[in-house]
Design a protein around this motif. Structure first.
Motif, short mmCIF file in Angstrom:
data_model
loop_
_atom_site.label_atom_id
_atom_site.label_comp_id
_atom_site.label_asym_id
_atom_site.label_seq_id
_atom_site.Cartn_x
_atom_site.Cartn_y
_atom_site.Cartn_z
N ARG A 1 51.20 56.01 34.49
CA ARG A 1 52.60 55.65 34.32
C ARG A 1 52.72 54.19 33.95
N GLN A 2 53.82 53.87 33.30
CA GLN A 2 54.10 52.49 32.94
C GLN A 2 55.58 52.23 33.15
N ALA A 3 55.86 51.30 34.03
CA ALA A 3 57.23 50.89 34.31
C ALA A 3 57.59 49.70 33.44
N LYS B 1 55.76 46.19 33.52
CA LYS B 1 54.56 46.33 34.31
C LYS B 1 53.42 46.94 33.49
N GLU C 1 60.91 52.40 42.73
CA GLU C 1 59.69 51.83 42.19
C GLU C 1 58.86 52.84 41.40
N ASP C 2 59.15 54.12 41.56
CA ASP C 2 58.45 55.15 40.81
C ASP C 2 58.99 55.31 39.40
N THR C 3 60.09 54.67 39.10
CA THR C 3 60.68 54.75 37.77
C THR C 3 59.70 54.26 36.73
N ALA C 4 59.41 55.10 35.76
CA ALA C 4 58.43 54.77 34.74
C ALA C 4 58.36 55.89 33.72
N GLN D 1 60.02 60.51 30.78
CA GLN D 1 60.70 59.49 31.56
C GLN D 1 61.08 60.02 32.93
N THR E 1 63.23 58.59 36.17
CA THR E 1 64.11 57.53 36.63
C THR E 1 64.62 57.87 38.03
#
Length: 120
Positions: free
Chosen positions: A38-40, A43, A87-90, A115, A117
């Protein structure tokens, strides 16, 4: 000709759950490892969870909340995500290292991403 296609992403409130799916299609001899990165925003990309025929691996940040599984007959991997946090949003990307045929070597493949969110 191998393709990885993710599904199951969306918008969920904190504390909720989602299940991601990734189906590998095409000529596949053996999946060595398959899972999720994953990529937020802002980050670096990070490993979330992977699974082989006998081993699972999780990022510390998702341990105890996420569960990875696979259906070998369908060449599909799942990521059950519980107790989701903002914080898991990515964007979640399916990844696999697999062998197309017995005479070939193994290669890396990536899905286009889905995605996730999580709102607070």
């Amino acid at each position: 000709q191998v393709q990885l296609v993710e599904s199951g992403g969306g918008l969920v409130q904190a504390g909720g759950s989602l299940r991601l799916s990734c189906a590998a299609s095409g000529s596949i001899f053996r999946i060595n490892v398959i899972g999720w990165y994953r990529q937020a925003p802002g980050k670096q990309q990070e490993l979330v969870a992977t699974i082989t025929s006998g081993t699972t691996r999780y990022a510390d940040s998702v341990m105890g909340r996420f569960t990875i599984s696979r259906d070998n007959a369908k060449n599909t991997v799942y990521l059950q995500m519980n107790s989701l946090k903002p914080e898991d949003t990515a964007v979640y990307y399916c990844y696999s290292n697999l062998r197309v045929r017995v005479t070939s070597g193994s290669n890396n493949y990536w899905g286009p991403g889905t995605q996730v969110t999580v709102s607070s």
